[in-house]
Design a protein around this motif. Structure first.
Motif, PDB file in Angstrom:
ATOM      1  N   ALA A  59       0.825  -1.207   0.000  1.00  0.00           N
ATOM      2  CA  ALA A  59       0.000   0.000   0.000  1.00  0.00           C
ATOM      3  C   ALA A  59       0.861   1.260   0.000  1.00  0.00           C
ATOM      4  N   GLN A  60       1.945   1.234   0.761  1.00  0.00           N
ATOM      5  CA  GLN A  60       2.830   2.398   0.807  1.00  0.00           C
ATOM      6  C   GLN A  60       3.518   2.615  -0.542  1.00  0.00           C
ATOM      7  N   ILE A  61       3.806   1.538  -1.261  1.00  0.00           N
ATOM      8  CA  ILE A  61       4.401   1.660  -2.583  1.00  0.00           C
ATOM      9  C   ILE A  61       3.434   2.334  -3.550  1.00  0.00           C
ATOM     10  N   TRP A  62       2.186   1.909  -3.463  1.00  0.00           N
ATOM     11  CA  TRP A  62       1.193   2.501  -4.346  1.00  0.00           C
ATOM     12  C   TRP A  62       0.968   3.975  -4.009  1.00  0.00           C
ATOM     13  N   GLU A  63       1.031   4.349  -2.755  1.00  0.00           N
ATOM     14  CA  GLU A  63       0.905   5.764  -2.388  1.00  0.00           C
ATOM     15  C   GLU A  63       2.001   6.589  -3.032  1.00  0.00           C
ATOM     16  N   ASN A  64       3.209   6.034  -3.107  1.00  0.00           N
ATOM     17  CA  ASN A  64       4.324   6.760  -3.713  1.00  0.00           C
ATOM     18  C   ASN A  64       4.154   6.912  -5.224  1.00  0.00           C
ATOM     19  N   ILE A  65       3.625   5.880  -5.878  1.00  0.00           N
ATOM     20  CA  ILE A  65       3.552   5.889  -7.340  1.00  0.00           C
ATOM     21  C   ILE A  65       2.327   6.644  -7.840  1.00  0.00           C
ATOM     22  N   LEU A  66       1.179   6.479  -7.150  1.00  0.00           N
ATOM     23  CA  LEU A  66      -0.035   7.126  -7.616  1.00  0.00           C
ATOM     24  C   LEU A  66      -0.018   8.633  -7.371  1.00  0.00           C
ATOM     25  N   GLY A  67       0.561   9.065  -6.272  1.00  0.00           N
ATOM     26  CA  GLY A  67       0.589  10.490  -5.976  1.00  0.00           C
ATOM     27  C   GLY A  67       1.642  11.225  -6.773  1.00  0.00           C
ATOM     28  N   PHE A  68       1.488  12.537  -6.854  1.00  0.00           N
ATOM     29  CA  PHE A  68       2.441  13.378  -7.586  1.00  0.00           C
ATOM     30  C   PHE A  68       3.567  13.891  -6.693  1.00  0.00           C
ATOM     31  N   GLU A  69       3.586  13.491  -5.431  1.00  0.00           N
ATOM     32  CA  GLU A  69       4.622  13.994  -4.534  1.00  0.00           C
ATOM     33  C   GLU A  69       5.968  13.342  -4.788  1.00  0.00           C
ATOM     34  N   ASN A  70       5.955  12.101  -5.269  1.00  0.00           N
ATOM     35  CA  ASN A  70       7.199  11.377  -5.515  1.00  0.00           C
ATOM     36  C   ASN A  70       7.297  11.039  -6.992  1.00  0.00           C
ATOM     37  N   ALA A  71       7.569   9.795  -7.311  1.00  0.00           N
ATOM     38  CA  ALA A  71       7.688   9.374  -8.702  1.00  0.00           C
ATOM     39  C   ALA A  71       6.342   8.895  -9.217  1.00  0.00           C
ATOM     40  N   GLU A  72       6.092   9.144 -10.498  1.00  0.00           N
ATOM     41  CA  GLU A  72       4.848   8.718 -11.125  1.00  0.00           C
ATOM     42  C   GLU A  72       5.123   8.389 -12.588  1.00  0.00           C
ATOM     43  N   PHE A  73       4.078   7.930 -13.278  1.00  0.00           N
ATOM     44  CA  PHE A  73       4.216   7.479 -14.658  1.00  0.00           C
ATOM     45  C   PHE A  73       4.138   8.667 -15.623  1.00  0.00           C
ATOM     46  N   TYR A  74       4.963   8.612 -16.674  1.00  0.00           N
ATOM     47  CA  TYR A  74       4.936   9.600 -17.755  1.00  0.00           C
ATOM     48  C   TYR A  74       5.205   8.884 -19.073  1.00  0.00           C
ATOM     49  N   VAL A  75       4.592   9.398 -20.135  1.00  0.00           N
ATOM     50  CA  VAL A  75       4.763   8.841 -21.479  1.00  0.00           C
ATOM     51  C   VAL A  75       5.262   9.963 -22.383  1.00  0.00           C
ATOM     52  N   LYS A  76       6.389   9.713 -23.078  1.00  0.00           N
ATOM     53  CA  LYS A  76       6.949  10.741 -23.954  1.00  0.00           C
ATOM     54  C   LYS A  76       7.751  10.059 -25.065  1.00  0.00           C
ATOM     55  N   ARG A  77       7.807  10.747 -26.188  1.00  0.00           N
ATOM     56  CA  ARG A  77       8.575  10.221 -27.323  1.00  0.00           C
ATOM     57  C   ARG A  77       9.986  10.804 -27.326  1.00  0.00           C
ATOM     58  N   TRP A  78      10.957   9.931 -27.592  1.00  0.00           N
ATOM     59  CA  TRP A  78      12.371  10.326 -27.692  1.00  0.00           C
ATOM     60  C   TRP A  78      12.910   9.813 -29.025  1.00  0.00           C
ATOM     61  N   PRO A  79      13.013  10.658 -30.043  1.00  0.00           N
ATOM     62  CA  PRO A  79      13.456  10.187 -31.372  1.00  0.00           C
ATOM     63  C   PRO A  79      14.855   9.591 -31.356  1.00  0.00           C
ATOM     64  N   GLN A  80      15.728  10.030 -30.447  1.00  0.00           N
ATOM     65  CA  GLN A  80      17.097   9.520 -30.425  1.00  0.00           C
ATOM     66  C   GLN A  80      17.170   8.056 -29.995  1.00  0.00           C
ATOM     67  N   LEU A  81      16.047   7.530 -29.466  1.00  0.00           N
ATOM     68  CA  LEU A  81      16.049   6.128 -29.043  1.00  0.00           C
ATOM     69  C   LEU A  81      15.556   5.180 -30.124  1.00  0.00           C
ATOM     70  N   ASP A  82      15.145   5.710 -31.286  1.00  0.00           N
ATOM     71  CA  ASP A  82      14.651   4.837 -32.360  1.00  0.00           C
ATOM     72  C   ASP A  82      15.753   3.892 -32.805  1.00  0.00           C
ATOM     73  N   GLY A  83      15.395   2.616 -32.951  1.00  0.00           N
ATOM     74  CA  GLY A  83      16.358   1.596 -33.358  1.00  0.00           C
ATOM     75  C   GLY A  83      17.023   0.871 -32.202  1.00  0.00           C
ATOM     76  N   MET A  84      16.848   1.321 -30.977  1.00  0.00           N
ATOM     77  CA  MET A  84      17.446   0.661 -29.818  1.00  0.00           C
ATOM     78  C   MET A  84      16.502  -0.413 -29.292  1.00  0.00           C
ATOM     79  N   CYS A  85      17.059  -1.466 -28.758  1.00  0.00           N
ATOM     80  CA  CYS A  85      16.259  -2.515 -28.135  1.00  0.00           C
ATOM     81  C   CYS A  85      15.919  -2.094 -26.701  1.00  0.00           C
ATOM     82  N   PHE A  86      14.845  -2.686 -26.167  1.00  0.00           N
ATOM     83  CA  PHE A  86      14.374  -2.257 -24.853  1.00  0.00           C
ATOM     84  C   PHE A  86      15.391  -2.561 -23.757  1.00  0.00           C
TER      85      PHE A  86
END
Length: 818
Positions: free
Chosen positions: A446-473
């Motif tokens: 539960a404490q882990i989810w509090e950290n991830i869901l809230g904006f006070e610490n780390a959270e999820f973001y989605v963004k495109r980075w063209p310099q990473l095209d062609g790289m494996c995960f």
């Protein structure tokens, strides 16, 4: 017999017979009259009132004709008097001409010229003033005459047409009053226009009256009339009875008009202030977040949105609810939270009314959040559905997406069907139910989810980075010094987000990277670090063992929680259900929702009826034998967060007290051995030692109750309202994050897990975090954080990932695992 006597006697006899016939005819009544007489008697009562009305009408007509005759006579007498005065003036001139013998021609010229010009000017002025006087008198008399004759106009019309009105007609006075009332009600400026007309009429009418009783010109009289209207004391220097009467009348009318004007201005200002106070004014904003509705989650939601907007200097959040604006602002002020530049604007109105939605600029909002109401699940979801229908009816269209908080998972498809692609749903009860089960099986999650869901610490973001095209995960995973990649948004697959992809997945043009980071502007890809890719054969995950779990309380989505347990638990597990709902009614509620009780394979349902806050009811349960106990916010008290949390705390304390008195007398197997993978973690052992056996998860609704539970260290907890608010805020900021949360909370696919350190390293081995991430990929996991044995909280997305350090076997790691 003599002829004379005979003739006379015969005439007398004939005359006598005529008299007798006349007497008979006067005393006898004809048959026709006898038959008509009762009818006349019956109709006399009905015709009496009409006869009286006709007589009254005739008298009124005669009276008004007499009044008009008197007015005409007086006017004609005044006209004759003026003519006499004119003739007297001419006679005087003629006498002067006859008496003056010297210089007749000059005097006659002068006198006649004087008579031609001066007398004509004088009498011309006299004529114009007389007309003005008649006009004033006629204008004063006509309103009274018109008012008295209003009710007789329909009767005059009927008499002229020689018809009788069979149905009752509304009096003309009432109809005129009704039309005036409708005019003032429909047209907001009707009162102002009426006041303006009254002012102009008073100035013109007063100026005309002053012209009739004074010696000045008409323009001067109109100007004096305006001064009398504007300044009530300006008439004090008038001389003459007529002028004083007229000036006092004009000043009195002016005082009345200015009093009415002051009242209208005061009402307009009061109405405007009242409109601002009640939140009826229009909000002129764009790119704001709009919240529709009011609930206990609003405080936490505003807090998360303020934190999210902190990096851009704050934003604008508009709240539209069916509450008074002042009450909403007072409740928000009680939060005592620094909004860090974010403005919160409250408006009173209904989200079901398009005019109220337009008032808060719904078409220009970048995100719309529809909160669930405090009613039961079906009513709340029905209201949310109506709000979505109202939003789809906005003519201008919606710029942003809509996030709808649902109460029942079964109602979610209907809302998505109505709303289409713009709608994102967050089923609150479903999220909390699944999270409680995950926390029961993995304490501390539960404490882990509090950290991830809230904006006070780390959270999820989605963004495109063209310099990473062609790289494996596999290389992308270690390319971000300040973030941790977790998945890929595949452009070729309609923007589908793949969590925890294969290492050999190659990024293509248009693909975006899903990461966990501090903020959207705090991370960027860098050069690949030097990492030792040494294979590590850690401890293999042990098999699952049957467990015994207790549910205290009844939730409306308890059937979904049972299905999640069915997917997670090993065969032979038992689920005890302890609540006040009768056993037969429980089975009916479960089956009515489409739940197949006999289709369960891994778990067995054990029903027990009782009250969770009565000690003797709890003592009938084998509390010391349960691996996990979930204290649910009971459905009967979910509308009151204070009572629900009080009940949960009371149940928790009673269970702990009963366990502490029973466990010392029994030689039980260590709880740690039943929770696979946590045997060496002092953090997990500490949670289990608080009960010596069971892990208790309490569902807490009020954030203030969290302090009581966390300080006592006798239970883990799930802060349901705050976690749901965090999820709503995240989806409002970026709707595609909802796909990530849905997969992590589901019983299938990837999930958030806590793993012991022995899965990735040896005791006291020196490694950097990048190397641990590489070893986690050997288990098809993404390591996103850790918690040291000597600390109280986990660290998600740790800094200095290239820094090497020694790890203890008692540390634990937070991973996303398939």
């Amino acid at each position: 017999m003599p002829s004379g006597l005979g003739g006379g006697g015969h005439g007398e006899m004939v005359e006598s017979m005529r008299l007798i016939g006349a007497l008979r005819s006067s005393t006898e009544v004809p048959e026709s009259e006898k038959e008509a007489k009762p009818v006349a008697v019956r109709s006399s009562s009905s015709t009496g009132l009409s006869a009286r009305r006709a007589r009254g009408f005739k008298r009124s007509v005669y009276l008004y004709l007499l009044i008009l005759t008197c007015i005409f006579s007086v006017s004609y007498a005044i006209y004759l008097r003026n003519e006499v005065t004119k003739l007297q003036g001419e006679i005087t001139n003629l006498l002067i001409l006859c008496n003056d013998k010297d210089d007749v021609h000059n005097h006659s010229y002068k006198v006649l010229k004087l008579g031609d010009d001066g007398s004509s000017s004088y009498f011309g002025n006299a004529d114009s003033r007389t007309v003005a006087l008649y006009t004033v008198l006629f204008t004063l008399a006509m309103p009274f005459v018109f008012y008295k004759c209003l009710d007789y106009f329909p009767q005059v019309k009927n008499l002229s047409n020689r018809t009788k009105c069979n149905k009752e007609e509304v009096p003309l006075k009432k109809r005129i009053a009704y039309m005036v009332d409708v005019c003032f009600s429909v047209y907001p400026y009707a009162k102002l226009l009426a006041l303006l007309f009254a002012t102009i009429f008073l100035i013109g009418f007063g100026g005309l009256a002053l012209y009739a009783v004074s010696d000045g010109s008409l323009a001067e009289a109109l100007w004096l009339s305006w001064t009398f209207v504007a300044d009530s004391g300006n008439h004090a220097d008038r001389v003459g009875t007529g002028q004083r009467i007229v000036s006092v009348s004009i000043s009195s009318g002016g005082m009345l008009i200015f009093a009415m004007m002051l009242g209208l201005v005061s009402d307009a200002i009061s109405e405007k202030v009242d409109s601002l106070r009640k939140g009826k004014s229009e909000v002129i904003e764009r790119n704001h977040i709009l919240i529709l509705g009011w609930s206990d989650k609003l405080g936490s939601l505003l807090k998360q949105l303020a934190i999210a907007n902190k990096s851009i200097g704050g934003g604008v959040v508009v709240v539209l609810a069916e509450r008074d604006k002042e009450e909403m602002e007072m409740d928000i002020a009680k939060l005592e939270f620094d909004f860090m530049g974010t403005s919160v604007i409250c408006r009173s109105g209904s989200p079901l009314i398009l005019a109220d939605l337009k008032k808060v600029s719904v078409s220009k909002a970048r995100a719309i959040i529809v909160l669930a109401s405090d009613e039961n699940a079906d009513q709340s979801d029905a209201r949310a559905l109506r709000v979505v229908l109202s939003l789809t009816g906005v003519k201008e269209g919606l710029k942003g997406h809509v996030v709808v908080e649902m109460s029942d998972l079964d109602n979610e498809p209907l809302v998505k069907l109505v709303g289409g692609e713009l709608i994102e749903t967050v089923v609150a009860h479903d999220v909390i139910g699944r999270l409680m089960i995950q926390c029961a099986l993995q304490p501390g999650l539960a404490q882990i989810w509090e950290n991830i869901l809230g904006f006070e610490n780390a959270e999820f973001y989605v963004k495109r980075w063209p310099q990473l095209d062609g790289m494996c995960f596999e290389d992308v995973l270690i390319s971000f010094p300040e973030a941790i990649p977790c998945g890929i948004k595949v452009a070729s697959d309609g923007g589908k987000i793949i969590l925890n992809p294969e290492d050999n997945y190659v990024l293509r043009e248009g693909d975006e990277v899903l990461v966990i980071a501090e903020d959207d502007d705090t991370y960027a890809p860098g050069p690949l670090p030097e990492v030792h890719r040494v294979p590590f054969h850690g401890v293999i995950s042990p098999p699952k063992y049957p467990e015994r779990i207790l549910f205290c309380g009844w939730r409306r989505d308890i059937d979904d929680m049972i299905l999640v347990l069915e997917a997670f638990l090993a065969p032979g597990s038992e689920l005890w259900m302890f609540n006040e709902v009768p056993i037969k009614e429980r089975e009916k509620k479960l089956t009515d929702g489409g739940f197949d009780i006999f289709g369960l394979v891994n778990i067995k349902l054990v029903h027990h009826e009782g009250n969770a806050v009565i000690r003797r009811h709890l003592e009938d349960l084998p509390l010391e034998t349960f691996d996990s106990i979930l204290i649910l916010a009971d459905e009967s008290l979910e509308d009151s967060i204070v009572h629900s949390d009080s009940r949960s705390l009371a149940t928790l304390l009673l269970i702990r007290d009963i366990q502490s008195k029973r466990l010392p007398d029994r030689d039980t197997k260590s709880a740690a051995s039943r929770h696979s993978g946590f045997s060496h973690s002092s953090w997990i052992c500490e949670m289990q030692q608080a009960s010596d056996k069971s892990i208790i998860i309490s569902e807490i609704l009020d954030s203030r109750t969290r302090n009581l539970v966390s300080v006592s260290r006798i239970s883990d907890y799930v802060l349901s309202n705050e976690l749901v608010s965090m999820a709503l805020a995240m989806v409002a900021e970026d709707k595609q994050i909802n796909r990530v949360l849905e997969e992590l909370f589901a019983e299938e696919g990837n999930e958030m897990c806590i793993r012991p350190a022995e899965f990735y390293l040896f005791d006291q081995e020196e490694l950097c975090f990048y190397e641990i991430m590489i070893r986690g990929r050997q288990r098809r996991e993404i390591v996103i954080g850790y918690r040291l044995a000597t600390t109280e909280r986990a660290i998600i997305n740790p800094p200095d990932k290239s820094k090497r350090r020694k790890w203890s076997i008692e540390d634990v790691f937070v991973v996303i695992s398939i």
